[in-house]
Design a protein around this motif. Structure first.
Motif, short mmCIF file in Angstrom:
data_model
loop_
_atom_site.label_atom_id
_atom_site.label_comp_id
_atom_site.label_asym_id
_atom_site.label_seq_id
_atom_site.Cartn_x
_atom_site.Cartn_y
_atom_site.Cartn_z
N VAL A 20 0.85 -1.20 0.00
CA VAL A 20 0.00 0.00 0.00
C VAL A 20 0.89 1.25 0.00
O VAL A 20 0.64 2.20 -0.73
CB VAL A 20 -0.97 0.00 1.20
CG1 VAL A 20 -1.67 1.35 1.34
CG2 VAL A 20 -2.00 -1.11 1.04
N ASP A 21 1.95 1.23 0.80
CA ASP A 21 2.87 2.37 0.84
C ASP A 21 3.51 2.64 -0.52
O ASP A 21 3.83 3.77 -0.84
CB ASP A 21 3.99 2.13 1.87
CG ASP A 21 3.55 2.43 3.29
OD1 ASP A 21 2.49 3.05 3.47
OD2 ASP A 21 4.27 2.03 4.22
N ASP A 22 3.70 1.59 -1.31
CA ASP A 22 4.34 1.73 -2.63
C ASP A 22 3.39 2.26 -3.71
O ASP A 22 3.84 2.62 -4.79
CB ASP A 22 4.90 0.38 -3.11
CG ASP A 22 6.13 -0.05 -2.32
OD1 ASP A 22 6.73 0.81 -1.65
OD2 ASP A 22 6.48 -1.24 -2.38
N LEU A 23 2.10 2.29 -3.42
CA LEU A 23 1.12 2.75 -4.42
C LEU A 23 1.25 4.25 -4.66
O LEU A 23 1.76 4.99 -3.81
CB LEU A 23 -0.31 2.46 -3.94
CG LEU A 23 -0.74 1.02 -3.85
CD1 LEU A 23 -2.13 0.94 -3.23
CD2 LEU A 23 -0.73 0.35 -5.20
N GLU A 26 -2.53 8.89 -4.82
CA GLU A 26 -3.98 8.92 -5.05
C GLU A 26 -4.62 7.57 -4.74
O GLU A 26 -5.68 7.49 -4.12
CB GLU A 26 -4.23 9.30 -6.51
CG GLU A 26 -5.66 9.49 -6.90
CD GLU A 26 -5.78 9.96 -8.34
OE1 GLU A 26 -5.34 9.23 -9.25
OE2 GLU A 26 -6.33 11.06 -8.54
N TYR A 27 -3.95 6.48 -5.14
CA TYR A 27 -4.46 5.14 -4.89
C TYR A 27 -4.44 4.85 -3.39
O TYR A 27 -5.40 4.32 -2.83
CB TYR A 27 -3.61 4.08 -5.60
CG TYR A 27 -3.69 4.07 -7.12
CD1 TYR A 27 -4.46 4.99 -7.82
CD2 TYR A 27 -2.99 3.13 -7.85
CE1 TYR A 27 -4.52 4.95 -9.20
CE2 TYR A 27 -3.04 3.08 -9.24
CZ TYR A 27 -3.82 4.00 -9.90
OH TYR A 27 -3.89 3.97 -11.27
N ARG A 28 -3.31 5.14 -2.77
CA ARG A 28 -3.16 4.86 -1.33
C ARG A 28 -4.20 5.63 -0.52
O ARG A 28 -4.88 5.06 0.35
CB ARG A 28 -1.75 5.22 -0.87
CG ARG A 28 -1.51 4.89 0.60
CD ARG A 28 -0.09 5.14 1.06
NE ARG A 28 0.29 6.53 0.90
CZ ARG A 28 1.15 6.99 -0.01
NH1 ARG A 28 1.74 6.16 -0.84
NH2 ARG A 28 1.43 8.26 -0.08
N GLN A 29 -4.35 6.90 -0.83
CA GLN A 29 -5.30 7.74 -0.11
C GLN A 29 -6.73 7.20 -0.24
O GLN A 29 -7.45 7.08 0.76
CB GLN A 29 -5.20 9.17 -0.63
CG GLN A 29 -5.95 10.18 0.20
CD GLN A 29 -5.72 11.60 -0.30
OE1 GLN A 29 -5.21 11.83 -1.40
NE2 GLN A 29 -6.09 12.57 0.51
N ALA A 30 -7.12 6.87 -1.45
CA ALA A 30 -8.48 6.37 -1.67
C ALA A 30 -8.71 5.03 -0.97
O ALA A 30 -9.76 4.82 -0.35
CB ALA A 30 -8.76 6.24 -3.17
N LEU A 31 -7.71 4.13 -1.04
CA LEU A 31 -7.84 2.83 -0.37
C LEU A 31 -7.99 2.99 1.14
O LEU A 31 -8.83 2.34 1.76
CB LEU A 31 -6.61 1.96 -0.64
CG LEU A 31 -6.58 1.13 -1.89
CD1 LEU A 31 -5.27 0.36 -1.97
CD2 LEU A 31 -7.74 0.16 -1.94
N LEU A 59 -10.14 3.28 -7.15
CA LEU A 59 -10.16 2.12 -6.26
C LEU A 59 -9.94 0.83 -7.04
O LEU A 59 -9.19 -0.05 -6.59
CB LEU A 59 -11.49 2.06 -5.49
CG LEU A 59 -11.65 3.10 -4.39
CD1 LEU A 59 -13.09 3.12 -3.89
CD2 LEU A 59 -10.68 2.85 -3.25
N PHE A 60 -10.55 0.72 -8.21
CA PHE A 60 -10.35 -0.46 -9.05
C PHE A 60 -8.87 -0.61 -9.41
O PHE A 60 -8.29 -1.69 -9.28
CB PHE A 60 -11.19 -0.35 -10.33
CG PHE A 60 -10.91 -1.45 -11.32
CD1 PHE A 60 -11.48 -2.70 -11.17
CD2 PHE A 60 -10.04 -1.23 -12.39
CE1 PHE A 60 -11.20 -3.72 -12.07
CE2 PHE A 60 -9.76 -2.25 -13.29
CZ PHE A 60 -10.34 -3.49 -13.13
#
Length: 75
Positions: A20-23, A26-31, A59-60
């Motif tokens: 998750v940290d590597d995302l 924007e992806y990390r925040q939304a997840l 999210l997808f």
């Protein structure tokens, strides 16, 4: 459960957090908003200033990126 099972679960959780940290931010925040803060797609959209459809796409893509990291790690 057994100690070895608990250790295995803990190691998997740590690995998932690293992924998750590597995302992308924007992806990390939304997840995190979706799964940790338990916000709805509409609430996330308001927070991020995006449309609900855009958040669904984010999210997808974030979930897809995590699956790829998991699958790559299992090989």
């Amino acid at each position: 459960g057994s100690l070895s099972h608990e250790i295995e679960v803990e190691e998997e959780a740590e690995m998932a957090l690293e992924w998750v940290d590597d995302l992308k931010d924007e992806y990390r925040q939304a997840l995190l908003m979706r799964h940790v803060q338990q916000l709805s797609v509409e609430e996330i959209a308001r927070e991020l200033g995006k449309t609900a459809n855009n958040v669904r796409v984010i999210l997808f893509r974030a979930h897809r990126a995590l699956r790829k990291k998991r699958d790559k790690n299992q090989k």
